[in-house]
Enzyme design. Structure first.
Site, PDB file in Angstrom:
ATOM      1  N   SER A  56       0.795  -1.233   0.000  1.00  0.00           N
ATOM      2  CA  SER A  56       0.000   0.000   0.000  1.00  0.00           C
ATOM      3  C   SER A  56       0.825   1.279   0.000  1.00  0.00           C
ATOM      4  O   SER A  56       0.253   2.372  -0.039  1.00  0.00           O
ATOM      5  CB  SER A  56      -0.963   0.018   1.199  1.00  0.00           C
ATOM      6  OG  SER A  56      -2.046  -0.859   0.970  1.00  0.00           O
ATOM      7  N   LYS A  59      -0.090   3.733  -2.622  1.00  0.00           N
ATOM      8  CA  LYS A  59      -1.124   4.753  -2.500  1.00  0.00           C
ATOM      9  C   LYS A  59      -0.553   6.157  -2.303  1.00  0.00           C
ATOM     10  O   LYS A  59      -1.297   7.142  -2.388  1.00  0.00           O
ATOM     11  CB  LYS A  59      -2.084   4.403  -1.370  1.00  0.00           C
ATOM     12  CG  LYS A  59      -2.869   3.110  -1.617  1.00  0.00           C
ATOM     13  CD  LYS A  59      -3.910   2.884  -0.536  1.00  0.00           C
ATOM     14  CE  LYS A  59      -4.695   1.602  -0.794  1.00  0.00           C
ATOM     15  NZ  LYS A  59      -4.123   0.452  -0.099  1.00  0.00           N
ATOM     16  N   SER A 119      -6.254   3.261   4.713  1.00  0.00           N
ATOM     17  CA  SER A 119      -5.634   2.678   3.516  1.00  0.00           C
ATOM     18  C   SER A 119      -6.652   1.927   2.666  1.00  0.00           C
ATOM     19  O   SER A 119      -6.402   0.821   2.183  1.00  0.00           O
ATOM     20  CB  SER A 119      -4.477   1.741   3.907  1.00  0.00           C
ATOM     21  OG  SER A 119      -3.672   1.437   2.805  1.00  0.00           O
ATOM     22  N   LYS A 221       2.855   6.520   5.623  1.00  0.00           N
ATOM     23  CA  LYS A 221       2.036   5.454   5.011  1.00  0.00           C
ATOM     24  C   LYS A 221       2.573   4.079   5.370  1.00  0.00           C
ATOM     25  O   LYS A 221       3.776   3.845   5.367  1.00  0.00           O
ATOM     26  CB  LYS A 221       2.025   5.617   3.486  1.00  0.00           C
ATOM     27  CG  LYS A 221       0.995   4.740   2.777  1.00  0.00           C
ATOM     28  CD  LYS A 221      -0.410   5.216   3.055  1.00  0.00           C
ATOM     29  CE  LYS A 221      -1.463   4.215   2.595  1.00  0.00           C
ATOM     30  NZ  LYS A 221      -1.536   3.015   3.476  1.00  0.00           N
TER      31      LYS A 221
END
Length: 382
Positions: A56, A59, A119, A221
């Site tokens: 992720s 992202k 997320s 993140k």
């Protein structure tokens, strides 16, 4: 930003060439990088250019393109978006969800929070379709942006980070994307510091544990897949006597949620304690005055585009040496902001510390006919 890109692709080997260079702690991660953003310097790294499954962390690029669409006024934060069946279908796979469905019309602001804080893969798809028209077109935009930045180890095939054979990035490339978000869109960066988010009566916590452990961490993140392991981009900003100092760590391939947090914290603490960030020059300060030929002025003042910071092992700052290299002969006309030289900073042993572009601080117009003719003759003799 070109300066930052150049420094990010330079290995930390030059810094570690010094006998006094501090050695990083043992980090239980497959790949990592620690970047001093303030000084534009890589402090430590391991296999930072190896293409890996980014999970992720993908992202970050998804969000960057949405932020850019907002800046270009192709979207507004209060604009309502439709939720396609494709976005809704994300709930059949990975549990990272915002929990939207086809009956809802969330705003761009809500989707961004759903993308960044829990997320949400469903939020990623909805935003991609809203910005790119389709997921496939948005992925093409992601790859074009990666190519424009020179990210040589990044190839996107989806917007969520779910494992696919050719979906790859590296610790250095991920750090680059993170820095672009912070520097290009400071107005949107606070999304990454939000600790929790409630949507559709479902409350979810940010998976970045450092947001609650370290008050100086304000992003950024997390990521996890079986192939990627546990990953984290952590960004911290701490106050020092000479100003604020930001570090970014990227760890990929750790063994657990706790490990990605603790190893990131270890890197950040080491970077702040083992290195000094020194402010050598202010952005408005003339670093060098050099002769100009055929100009209405005989000299030009050169300076950096902004404050000049360098990161050096703690206590080594007094031993730094600087050298200015510039175009010679420097011939008018010269425009304000025109790059004509480089400030090179080294240790006493000659180990490179930084290279900073130097630009003309004030324009220099052409001299009159006689002045130009006289300088032309002098140049010919020279």
């Amino acid at each position: 930003m070109k300066q930052l890109i150049a420094l990010l692709v330079v290995s930390a080997a030059a810094l570690n060439a010094s006998a006094q260079a501090p050695q990083p702690p043992e980090i239980a991660a497959r790949n990592y990088i620690l970047l001093d953003v303030t000084a534009n310097k890589v402090l430590a790294e391991r296999e930072a250019d190896a293409p890996q499954d980014p999970a992720s962390l993908t992202k970050l690029m998804t969000a960057y393109l949405v932020f850019d669409a907002l800046k270009q006024k192709r979207l507004t934060l209060d604009q309502h978006m439709t939720v396609s069946k494709r976005a809704w279908d994300e709930r059949k796979g990975d549990p990272s969800l915002m929990f939207i469905d086809t009956t809802m019309t969330p705003t761009v602001d809500e989707l961004l929070r759903g993308l960044i804080i829990p997320s949400g893969n469903d939020a990623a798809v909805a935003l991609a379709e809203g910005v790119g028209g389709s997921v496939e077109q948005f992925v093409a935009m992601m790859n074009r942006q990666a190519q424009a930045w020179g990210l040589k180890n990044t190839s996107f095939t989806n917007v969520t980070g779910l494992t696919q054979p050719s979906h790859k990035s590296s610790a250095r490339d991920v750090a680059m994307i993170a820095v672009h978000i912070i520097q290009d869109f400071p107005e949107y960066y606070p999304y990454y510091s939000q600790k929790e988010y409630t949507y559709n009566k479902i409350k979810q916590h940010n998976r970045n544990m450092l947001l609650t452990r370290d008050p100086t961490v304000d992003g950024m993140k997390t990521g996890y897949t079986d192939a990627a392991g546990y990953c984290l981009v952590a960004s911290a900003q701490r106050d020092f006597p000479n100003g604020k100092r930001r570090l970014i760590s990227v760890v990929m391939g750790t063994a657990s949620k706790e490990a990605r947090a603790s190893e990131s914290q270890k890197l950040l603490n080491w970077g702040y304690s083992a290195f000094d960030a020194l402010r050598l020059f202010d952005g408005s300060q003339a670093i060098s005055t050099v002769p100009v030929w055929k100009g209405a002025e005989k000299t030009a003042k050169l300076g950096a585009a902004g404050p000049v910071f360098v990161a050096v092992p703690r206590g080594e700052g007094a031993k730094l040496q600087t050298r200015v290299e510039h175009t010679d002969p420097l011939v008018a006309p010269l425009a304000k902001g025109q790059r004509v030289g480089t400030l090179k900073v080294t240790t006493a042993a000659g180990v490179p510390v930084a290279e900073v572009p130097l630009v003309v601080q004030e324009p220099v117009e052409l001299a009159g006919l006689l002045g130009r003719a006289w300088d032309a003759l002098r140049l010919w003799i020279k």
